[in-house]
Design a protein around this motif. Structure first.
Motif, PDB file in Angstrom:
ATOM      1  N   GLU A  62       0.804  -1.213   0.000  1.00  0.00           N
ATOM      2  CA  GLU A  62       0.000   0.000   0.000  1.00  0.00           C
ATOM      3  C   GLU A  62       0.846   1.275   0.000  1.00  0.00           C
ATOM      4  N   SER A  63       1.842   1.340   0.893  1.00  0.00           N
ATOM      5  CA  SER A  63       2.663   2.558   0.984  1.00  0.00           C
ATOM      6  C   SER A  63       3.496   2.756  -0.279  1.00  0.00           C
ATOM      7  N   GLN A  64       4.060   1.678  -0.812  1.00  0.00           N
ATOM      8  CA  GLN A  64       4.851   1.779  -2.038  1.00  0.00           C
ATOM      9  C   GLN A  64       3.976   2.217  -3.213  1.00  0.00           C
ATOM     10  N   ARG A  65       2.744   1.673  -3.275  1.00  0.00           N
ATOM     11  CA  ARG A  65       1.848   2.006  -4.378  1.00  0.00           C
ATOM     12  C   ARG A  65       1.452   3.485  -4.345  1.00  0.00           C
ATOM     13  N   GLN A  66       1.157   4.005  -3.143  1.00  0.00           N
ATOM     14  CA  GLN A  66       0.774   5.414  -3.024  1.00  0.00           C
ATOM     15  C   GLN A  66       1.911   6.329  -3.476  1.00  0.00           C
ATOM     16  N   LYS A  67       3.129   5.985  -3.060  1.00  0.00           N
ATOM     17  CA  LYS A  67       4.289   6.794  -3.433  1.00  0.00           C
ATOM     18  C   LYS A  67       4.503   6.746  -4.942  1.00  0.00           C
ATOM     19  N   ALA A  68       4.373   5.539  -5.529  1.00  0.00           N
ATOM     20  CA  ALA A  68       4.569   5.391  -6.970  1.00  0.00           C
ATOM     21  C   ALA A  68       3.500   6.139  -7.752  1.00  0.00           C
ATOM     22  N   GLU A  69       2.253   6.105  -7.272  1.00  0.00           N
ATOM     23  CA  GLU A  69       1.163   6.801  -7.952  1.00  0.00           C
ATOM     24  C   GLU A  69       1.369   8.313  -7.909  1.00  0.00           C
ATOM     25  N   GLU A  70       1.877   8.837  -6.771  1.00  0.00           N
ATOM     26  CA  GLU A  70       2.150  10.272  -6.672  1.00  0.00           C
ATOM     27  C   GLU A  70       3.243  10.688  -7.650  1.00  0.00           C
ATOM     28  N   GLN A  71       4.310   9.867  -7.735  1.00  0.00           N
ATOM     29  CA  GLN A  71       5.398  10.175  -8.659  1.00  0.00           C
ATOM     30  C   GLN A  71       4.910  10.111 -10.100  1.00  0.00           C
ATOM     31  N   LYS A  89       1.856  10.671 -11.161  1.00  0.00           N
ATOM     32  CA  LYS A  89       0.985  11.826 -11.415  1.00  0.00           C
ATOM     33  C   LYS A  89       1.813  13.067 -11.716  1.00  0.00           C
ATOM     34  N   GLN A  90       2.927  13.244 -10.996  1.00  0.00           N
ATOM     35  CA  GLN A  90       3.796  14.395 -11.234  1.00  0.00           C
ATOM     36  C   GLN A  90       4.379  14.344 -12.653  1.00  0.00           C
TER      37      GLN A  90
END
Length: 254
Positions: A228-237, A239-240
């Motif tokens: 979950e934490s890795q996925r959220q970080k990857a999704e934010e990157q 999106k940028q």
């Protein structure tokens, strides 16, 4: 089926379906087992003279596999006679077929009480039946050695096995020595072209929507393998990256 004319015969490269047709056309269990062993890279002379105790099961971290110790002495295709034996991999289905012959793998007797000529005739008769059933006369050109070609082509191009593993299993001196046995199968070419969305197009155009959807699916699969934490970080990157002017301009025409 790919067929090439040689000086004194033919080289035939079977598809998995054509290989299955040959097995189904065998007129005895012995004939089917012989063709299965030929397709496991054994030469016809090694199939004809095959002691049962050369088959052995081996436990590995990935499960049990069956190997067959193959004598390569006096084999003209093996230039380094110091490597007098090799271990060929025998598929489990082939072992199951051999068991139907009511044999003892601990015995030193021969699997077949037949000559090389008999095995060649088994292949010839299977080819005749296959040609009659399918209407494809190229089946008449298949010889025992074409099953060895099937092994090399199938393992490298369809299975995707490591080149060095295939070389050692098949007993070739070098990868270069395998080249005569290899042809890129049409079904593999079609699969690769389909993967890259060019099978129905040409060399100049690719449907951008298909290309984008393919990459989105790849990203989705990659993200699903993260916690979950890795996925959220990857999704934010991600999106940028997608919000940059360069990427946005690249998508204007889609």
């Amino acid at each position: 089926m790919l067929v090439e004319k040689t000086g004194n015969g033919w080289r035939v490269f079977m598809t998995p379906t054509e290989y299955r047709i040959m097995l189904d056309a065998a007129d005895s269990l012995d004939a089917e087992v012989a063709m299965r062993l030929l397709a496991a890279s054994l030469r016809v002379s090694r199939v004809a003279h095959r002691p049962l105790n050369t088959f052995k099961s081996v436990d590995t971290p990935y499960g049990q596999i069956w190997l067959c110790e193959v004598d390569q002495k006096n084999d003209p295709s093996v230039r380094n006679q110091a490597m007098s034996t090799r271990e060929a991999w025998i598929p489990q289905r082939t072992i199951d077929k051999i068991r139907q012959m009511n044999v003892d793998f601990n015995s030193d007797r021969q699997l077949f009480l037949n000559t090389e000529a008999t095995i060649r005739n088994w292949v010839k008769r299977a080819g005749e039946r296959a040609a009659e059933q399918t209407g494809d006369r190229d089946f008449l050109k298949i010889t025992p050695h074409d099953f060895r070609r099937y092994f090399a082509t199938h393992m490298l191009y369809r299975v995707g096995a490591d080149e060095e593993v295939v070389r050692q299993l098949g007993g070739w001196k070098s990868v270069r020595n395998m080249q005569e046995y290899l042809r890129m199968p049409a079904d593999v070419v079609a699969k690769e072209l389909t993967k890259h969305q060019v099978l129905e197009g040409d060399m100049q155009t690719v449907d951008p929507n298909k290309a984008v959807h393919s990459k989105v699916n790849e990203l989705d699969m990659a993200l699903s393998n993260l916690d979950e934490s890795q996925r959220q970080k990857a999704e934010e990157q991600l999106k940028q990256i997608l919000d940059t002017d360069y990427v946005q301009s690249s998508f204007q025409d889609l």
